[in-house]
Design a protein around this motif. Structure first.
Motif, PDB file in Angstrom:
ATOM      1  N   LEU A   1      -4.015   2.942  -7.914  1.00 31.90           N
ATOM      2  CA  LEU A   1      -2.893   3.796  -7.517  1.00 31.90           C
ATOM      3  C   LEU A   1      -1.734   3.679  -8.509  1.00 31.90           C
ATOM      4  O   LEU A   1      -1.142   4.693  -8.894  1.00 31.90           O
ATOM      5  CB  LEU A   1      -2.437   3.452  -6.098  1.00 31.90           C
ATOM      6  CG  LEU A   1      -3.415   3.857  -4.991  1.00 31.90           C
ATOM      7  CD1 LEU A   1      -3.027   3.208  -3.665  1.00 31.90           C
ATOM      8  CD2 LEU A   1      -3.494   5.363  -4.861  1.00 31.90           C
ATOM      9  N   TRP A   2      -1.415   2.478  -8.945  1.00 25.95           N
ATOM     10  CA  TRP A   2      -0.336   2.310  -9.924  1.00 25.95           C
ATOM     11  C   TRP A   2      -0.707   2.964 -11.250  1.00 25.95           C
ATOM     12  O   TRP A   2       0.134   3.583 -11.903  1.00 25.95           O
ATOM     13  CB  TRP A   2       0.009   0.833 -10.116  1.00 25.95           C
ATOM     14  CG  TRP A   2       0.804   0.283  -8.967  1.00 25.95           C
ATOM     15  CD1 TRP A   2       0.338  -0.505  -7.961  1.00 25.95           C
ATOM     16  CD2 TRP A   2       2.183   0.508  -8.673  1.00 25.95           C
ATOM     17  NE1 TRP A   2       1.346  -0.774  -7.067  1.00 25.95           N
ATOM     18  CE2 TRP A   2       2.485  -0.173  -7.481  1.00 25.95           C
ATOM     19  CE3 TRP A   2       3.185   1.220  -9.311  1.00 25.95           C
ATOM     20  CZ2 TRP A   2       3.752  -0.166  -6.913  1.00 25.95           C
ATOM     21  CZ3 TRP A   2       4.460   1.223  -8.747  1.00 25.95           C
ATOM     22  CH2 TRP A   2       4.729   0.533  -7.552  1.00 25.95           C
ATOM     23  N   CYS A   3      -1.965   2.839 -11.650  1.00 27.75           N
ATOM     24  CA  CYS A   3      -2.407   3.472 -12.909  1.00 27.75           C
ATOM     25  C   CYS A   3      -2.345   4.998 -12.806  1.00 27.75           C
ATOM     26  O   CYS A   3      -1.937   5.676 -13.764  1.00 27.75           O
ATOM     27  CB  CYS A   3      -3.819   3.022 -13.265  1.00 27.75           C
ATOM     28  SG  CYS A   3      -3.903   1.308 -13.818  1.00 27.75           S
ATOM     29  N   LEU A   4      -2.742   5.558 -11.668  1.00 29.87           N
ATOM     30  CA  LEU A   4      -2.678   7.009 -11.479  1.00 29.87           C
ATOM     31  C   LEU A   4      -1.237   7.524 -11.542  1.00 29.87           C
ATOM     32  O   LEU A   4      -0.959   8.553 -12.153  1.00 29.87           O
ATOM     33  CB  LEU A   4      -3.316   7.405 -10.145  1.00 29.87           C
ATOM     34  CG  LEU A   4      -4.830   7.287 -10.052  1.00 29.87           C
ATOM     35  CD1 LEU A   4      -5.289   7.500  -8.616  1.00 29.87           C
ATOM     36  CD2 LEU A   4      -5.499   8.272 -10.988  1.00 29.87           C
TER      37      LEU A   4
ATOM     38  N   ALA B   1       0.838  -1.209   0.000  1.00 29.46           N
ATOM     39  CA  ALA B   1       0.000   0.000   0.000  1.00 29.46           C
ATOM     40  C   ALA B   1       0.872   1.259   0.000  1.00 29.46           C
ATOM     41  O   ALA B   1       0.563   2.234  -0.690  1.00 29.46           O
ATOM     42  CB  ALA B   1      -0.926   0.002   1.219  1.00 29.46           C
ATOM     43  N   ALA B   2       1.965   1.231   0.757  1.00 32.78           N
ATOM     44  CA  ALA B   2       2.879   2.384   0.796  1.00 32.78           C
ATOM     45  C   ALA B   2       3.550   2.589  -0.556  1.00 32.78           C
ATOM     46  O   ALA B   2       3.627   3.723  -1.055  1.00 32.78           O
ATOM     47  CB  ALA B   2       3.928   2.191   1.891  1.00 32.78           C
ATOM     48  N   LEU B   3       4.016   1.520  -1.170  1.00 32.28           N
ATOM     49  CA  LEU B   3       4.656   1.622  -2.490  1.00 32.28           C
ATOM     50  C   LEU B   3       3.680   2.161  -3.529  1.00 32.28           C
ATOM     51  O   LEU B   3       4.006   3.058  -4.311  1.00 32.28           O
ATOM     52  CB  LEU B   3       5.195   0.256  -2.927  1.00 32.28           C
ATOM     53  CG  LEU B   3       6.438  -0.238  -2.198  1.00 32.28           C
ATOM     54  CD1 LEU B   3       6.701  -1.713  -2.524  1.00 32.28           C
ATOM     55  CD2 LEU B   3       7.650   0.604  -2.549  1.00 32.28           C
ATOM     56  N   ALA B   4       2.464   1.616  -3.547  1.00 29.46           N
ATOM     57  CA  ALA B   4       1.462   2.062  -4.521  1.00 29.46           C
ATOM     58  C   ALA B   4       1.053   3.512  -4.267  1.00 29.46           C
ATOM     59  O   ALA B   4       0.885   4.292  -5.214  1.00 29.46           O
ATOM     60  CB  ALA B   4       0.236   1.144  -4.482  1.00 29.46           C
ATOM     61  N   SER B   5       0.905   3.890  -3.010  1.00 28.56           N
ATOM     62  CA  SER B   5       0.517   5.264  -2.678  1.00 28.56           C
ATOM     63  C   SER B   5       1.623   6.246  -3.051  1.00 28.56           C
ATOM     64  O   SER B   5       1.362   7.294  -3.649  1.00 28.56           O
ATOM     65  CB  SER B   5       0.209   5.384  -1.181  1.00 28.56           C
ATOM     66  OG  SER B   5      -0.919   4.603  -0.848  1.00 28.56           O
TER      67      SER B   5
ATOM     68  N   PHE C   1       1.146   9.234  -5.826  1.00 27.63           N
ATOM     69  CA  PHE C   1       1.307  10.641  -5.478  1.00 27.63           C
ATOM     70  C   PHE C   1       2.533  11.258  -6.152  1.00 27.63           C
ATOM     71  O   PHE C   1       2.536  12.446  -6.452  1.00 27.63           O
ATOM     72  CB  PHE C   1       1.328  10.825  -3.961  1.00 27.63           C
ATOM     73  CG  PHE C   1      -0.049  10.759  -3.372  1.00 27.63           C
ATOM     74  CD1 PHE C   1      -0.822  11.898  -3.273  1.00 27.63           C
ATOM     75  CD2 PHE C   1      -0.598   9.563  -2.966  1.00 27.63           C
ATOM     76  CE1 PHE C   1      -2.110  11.844  -2.766  1.00 27.63           C
ATOM     77  CE2 PHE C   1      -1.881   9.491  -2.459  1.00 27.63           C
ATOM     78  CZ  PHE C   1      -2.638  10.644  -2.355  1.00 27.63           C
ATOM     79  N   SER C   2       3.536  10.463  -6.445  1.00 27.80           N
ATOM     80  CA  SER C   2       4.678  10.959  -7.217  1.00 27.80           C
ATOM     81  C   SER C   2       4.242  11.263  -8.641  1.00 27.80           C
ATOM     82  O   SER C   2       4.640  12.279  -9.224  1.00 27.80           O
ATOM     83  CB  SER C   2       5.812   9.934  -7.209  1.00 27.80           C
ATOM     84  OG  SER C   2       6.261   9.709  -5.898  1.00 27.80           O
ATOM     85  N   GLY C   3       3.408  10.397  -9.201  1.00 27.45           N
ATOM     86  CA  GLY C   3       2.857  10.661 -10.529  1.00 27.45           C
ATOM     87  C   GLY C   3       1.979  11.888 -10.541  1.00 27.45           C
ATOM     88  O   GLY C   3       2.032  12.704 -11.474  1.00 27.45           O
ATOM     89  N   LEU C   4       1.175  12.046  -9.505  1.00 29.45           N
ATOM     90  CA  LEU C   4       0.329  13.237  -9.386  1.00 29.45           C
ATOM     91  C   LEU C   4       1.190  14.497  -9.325  1.00 29.45           C
ATOM     92  O   LEU C   4       0.885  15.499  -9.975  1.00 29.45           O
ATOM     93  CB  LEU C   4      -0.549  13.133  -8.130  1.00 29.45           C
ATOM     94  CG  LEU C   4      -1.440  14.318  -7.791  1.00 29.45           C
ATOM     95  CD1 LEU C   4      -2.502  14.511  -8.865  1.00 29.45           C
ATOM     96  CD2 LEU C   4      -2.096  14.111  -6.427  1.00 29.45           C
ATOM     97  N   ALA C   5       2.279  14.442  -8.575  1.00 27.01           N
ATOM     98  CA  ALA C   5       3.154  15.611  -8.427  1.00 27.01           C
ATOM     99  C   ALA C   5       3.758  16.030  -9.757  1.00 27.01           C
ATOM    100  O   ALA C   5       3.683  17.202 -10.136  1.00 27.01           O
ATOM    101  CB  ALA C   5       4.268  15.308  -7.418  1.00 27.01           C
ATOM    102  N   VAL C   6       4.353  15.087 -10.480  1.00 33.30           N
ATOM    103  CA  VAL C   6       4.991  15.469 -11.748  1.00 33.30           C
ATOM    104  C   VAL C   6       3.950  15.765 -12.817  1.00 33.30           C
ATOM    105  O   VAL C   6       4.182  16.609 -13.686  1.00 33.30           O
ATOM    106  CB  VAL C   6       6.017  14.419 -12.240  1.00 33.30           C
ATOM    107  CG1 VAL C   6       7.173  14.308 -11.272  1.00 33.30           C
ATOM    108  CG2 VAL C   6       5.392  13.078 -12.514  1.00 33.30           C
TER     109      VAL C   6
END
Length: 192
Positions: A172-175, A83-87, A91-96
């Motif tokens: 989460l991985w797709c996002l 869950a931590a890895l996926a989150s 959120f890293s993808g959301l940031a960039v």
């Protein structure tokens, strides 16, 4: 509140990284990176990796504090790790991904804060989804916070199995992948 705390920490990472490309554009660093012998994917990938490491650090520190100081019992460490890895990835993808849309640091910080705060509110980062009206619970599916909080809760206290966790982890991985692709596209088109 442990999963909400994790989402809050991730929110801070997103806002910090979200303004960094705009700052690099202003300083001329982005132009130098674009003209360097790099692929357009390597530029946002560098930001992505930095945000990912920061996000994982936030979750790890929060977990150690919650377990050692607050007596939180984690149901499954392997699920919490997943869950931590996926989150962190999402959120890293959301940031960039968000960073590619802003031209100025002020715009990136202001709009980034607003976007992330609204997503957090709708996604259960401020008020648990159980206390929201039904229409907001439905709308929360559009927020990465709800998927992250559900995955973290599933690992900590819900006692979910891998089959129950799979949809949250997959979303989460797709996002995260979509955000990275958007940032790459923005840089490729000269919008970043």
């Amino acid at each position: 509140t442990f999963p909400q705390g994790g989402a809050g920490g991730l929110m801070g990472c997103v806002v910090a990284v979200g303004a960094s490309l705009a700052e690099e554009r202003r300083r001329g660093t982005l132009l130098r990176l674009v003209t360097a012998p790099l692929t357009t994917l390597q530029i946002p990938l560098g930001k992505f990796v930095g945000c990912f490491v920061a996000s994982m650090t936030v979750i790890a520190v929060l977990t150690v504090f919650a377990v050692s100081a607050l007596g939180v019992r984690v149901g499954s460490m392997s699920m919490l790790t997943a869950a931590a890895l996926a989150s962190a990835y999402a959120f890293s993808g959301l940031a960039v991904g968000m960073a590619g849309f802003f031209r100025t640091e002020g715009g990136a910080r202001s709009a980034g804060n607003a976007v992330v705060l609204i997503q957090a509110m709708v996604g259960g980062g401020t008020i648990p989804l159980a206390f929201m009206p039904p229409f907001l619970r439905t709308a929360s599916a559009a927020s990465p916070f709800s998927w992250s909080i559900f995955a973290l809760e599933g690992a900590v206290w819900r006692g979910l199995g891998w089959v129950d966790m799979a949809p949250s982890l997959l979303v989460l991985w797709c996002l995260g992948t979509a955000g990275l692709a958007l940032a790459n596209l923005a840089i490729r088109r000269g919008e970043a």
